[in-house]
Every structure is written in C-alpha cells, then in structure tokens.
Design an enzyme around this catalytic site. Sequence first.
Site, PDB file in Angstrom:
ATOM      1  N   HIS A 147      31.955  50.884  37.420  1.00 55.95           N
ATOM      2  CA  HIS A 147      30.651  50.589  36.815  1.00 55.95           C
ATOM      3  C   HIS A 147      29.726  49.815  37.760  1.00 55.95           C
ATOM      4  O   HIS A 147      28.516  49.785  37.553  1.00 55.95           O
ATOM      5  CB  HIS A 147      30.810  49.850  35.472  1.00 55.95           C
ATOM      6  CG  HIS A 147      31.220  48.412  35.589  1.00 55.95           C
ATOM      7  ND1 HIS A 147      32.517  47.984  35.390  1.00 55.95           N
ATOM      8  CD2 HIS A 147      30.504  47.284  35.860  1.00 55.95           C
ATOM      9  CE1 HIS A 147      32.581  46.673  35.525  1.00 55.95           C
ATOM     10  NE2 HIS A 147      31.357  46.222  35.810  1.00 55.95           N
ATOM     11  N   ASP A 188      38.093  52.529  35.444  1.00 51.54           N
ATOM     12  CA  ASP A 188      36.987  51.717  35.963  1.00 51.54           C
ATOM     13  C   ASP A 188      37.254  51.255  37.396  1.00 51.54           C
ATOM     14  O   ASP A 188      37.056  50.086  37.741  1.00 51.54           O
ATOM     15  CB  ASP A 188      36.730  50.510  35.063  1.00 51.54           C
ATOM     16  CG  ASP A 188      35.361  49.881  35.325  1.00 51.54           C
ATOM     17  OD1 ASP A 188      34.536  50.522  36.009  1.00 51.54           O
ATOM     18  OD2 ASP A 188      35.127  48.752  34.853  1.00 51.54           O
ATOM     19  N   SER A 266      32.413  41.398  38.535  1.00 52.52           N
ATOM     20  CA  SER A 266      33.117  42.671  38.394  1.00 52.52           C
ATOM     21  C   SER A 266      33.527  43.238  39.743  1.00 52.52           C
ATOM     22  O   SER A 266      32.724  43.298  40.675  1.00 52.52           O
ATOM     23  CB  SER A 266      32.231  43.686  37.670  1.00 52.52           C
ATOM     24  OG  SER A 266      32.051  43.336  36.330  1.00 52.52           O
TER      25      SER A 266
END
EC number: 3.4.21.-
Length: 323
Positions: A147, A188, A266
């Site tokens: 992402h 992810d 992230s």
Amino acid sequence: MTMALASSKAFSSIFNTLSPINQSKFVLACSGSNHVDVIDRRRRIMIFGSSLALTSSLLGSNQQRLPMESAIALEQFKEKEEELEEEEERNVNLFQKTSPSVVYIEAIELPKTSSGDILTDEENGKIEGTGSGFVWDKLGHIVTNYHVIAKLATDQFGLQRCKVSLVDAKGTRFSKEGKIVGLDPDNDLAVLKIETEGRELNPVVLGTSNDLRVGQSCFAIGNPYGYENTLTIGVVSGLGREIPSPNGKSISEAIQTDADINSGNSGGPLLDSYGHTIGVNTATFTRKGSGMSSGVNFAIPIDTVVRTVPYLIVYGTAYRDRF
C-alpha cells in the site's frame, strides 16, 4: 543540627510527661519552702536523669539504625539506576545497529506541462505519500508494504515515481529511484530495487516469528509523518491476529503490538531485543478522523515475508498482473 533538634524534642517530651502535681510542686518550690524545694528537686533530678538515659539510649540505637537503613536504600537506588542505564544503553545500541537498514520512501507524482508532456524532474514532483522500508540484501532489494507504493504499482500513465533514501555502510546518505520488482497485495508486501552503484548496504538481520511470546519487548523503526528514523518501543501484545489486506483479503498470523505505528511507519521493520526483524509494520487502529495510533498496531510476521520475498525477487510481477 539534626541531633540538637532531636535532643530538644526529647527534653520537651520528658518535661511534658510530668504529672500536673509534680509540675505544680516545681512551681511552688520556686516560690516557697526550701524543704519542699530540695525534696522535689532531688526527685525531679532522678526522674530527669533516668529519662535522659533512656532517651540517649533510644537516640543512640536510632543513630546506628538510620545510617544502615540509608545505606541499604542508597544501594537499592543505585542498583535500579544502573539497571535503567543498562536498559537505555541496550536500546541506544539496538537503534544504532539497526537504523541504517531502514529506508525512507516517497511516492512522487510528476507534473504535466500545458501540452500534456510529463516533466521527468522529480524536484518538481508532488509528494503523494511517504512510508518506510528496509534493505533486504546487498544487491539493493528493498522490502516495504504494497500500500506504500500502490500508486506506482497501478500507474498506467508514467506519472508515478518512487524515491528511496537511505545510508550506506559508511554512513553516507543518498537517494535513488526505486523500481518495482514484485508485488503481493494479498499479504501487503512489495519488493523494490535501487541501483547501489558500488555502495555497500546494510541488510537487516532476519529473525523468526513462530516462537514469539506475548509480553516480550519489540521495537519499531520508521518515518512517521516524515520524521525519519523514529524509534518506538513496546511489547508483543497479541499473536495470530487477522487483518485486512489492501485487496480485501485477510492476512493471517499478524503480530499485534503497542509500539506506536503511525502514518509513515508502514513498511518498516518490527524488531526483537536482539535487533532481528520479526515483522513488517503495516497497520494501526485509529479513532475516526485522528489518524493517530491507538496502541493497537499490527505487523506482518517475518515468516510470511521470508516465504514471499525470495519468490518475488526471482519471478517478479509482470506489469499486466498489477491491475
């Protein structure tokens, strides 16, 4: 000064323990009969002497006990202080050892001219988002979340770029364009590649996630809100969690932690106390509209990453399979 105060209080205490009769006698003796004065004076001297001896004995025992108790308390304080210093030193060493492996990722959209041409100069580009990642090997492979680079992965017009900033083994900071090697939206995960140009990189040391225990310490390093190389500390709060992936599927066996994972963290590594990577920081529960960590944060377990990344490096992801 302390002893003088203690003696004064002791004398006051002794005087106040005398009965009203004795006190009145003392006053009367001062104003009348010599016989009564002598008798009462002797009696009072005896009482005072006995009380003073008792008080001296008590004070002496307190003087011996208080320094001993103070010494024990001081020693315990020093031990706790040393423990804190040792823990802090371990944290500092862990950060210094592992942070050179963490990279800063900027997702950039290139501008167009009035005629529709794309300006290739990244300096004029618009930063669409930031994230983190880490060096996988010395060849320049970078692991991050899907992402983080999703716009680049799905770019059909050549507008998206990915800028990766990091330090080499000598501590020299540099930036390179990150090119997509492989993608796994289900978990992810994404693998980028940068040109090292002869620089030696600092790959992470891989750990395992199948033997983690709830309560053990863990450390997250990343770039929350663009603040590069930020360290947050917490514990493993839960294991075997299920979280959603970017394509709507579920990521199983996720690690839950209370180490803060905010926007920009992230893709960064979650580490154990040895500095080994045990997960990839990926998500946090937030209060609606706040965008801030709630203390319930998640990382993809490193065992999943180890199964996925080598396959992506070898086989890659065809451009047509990105959409």
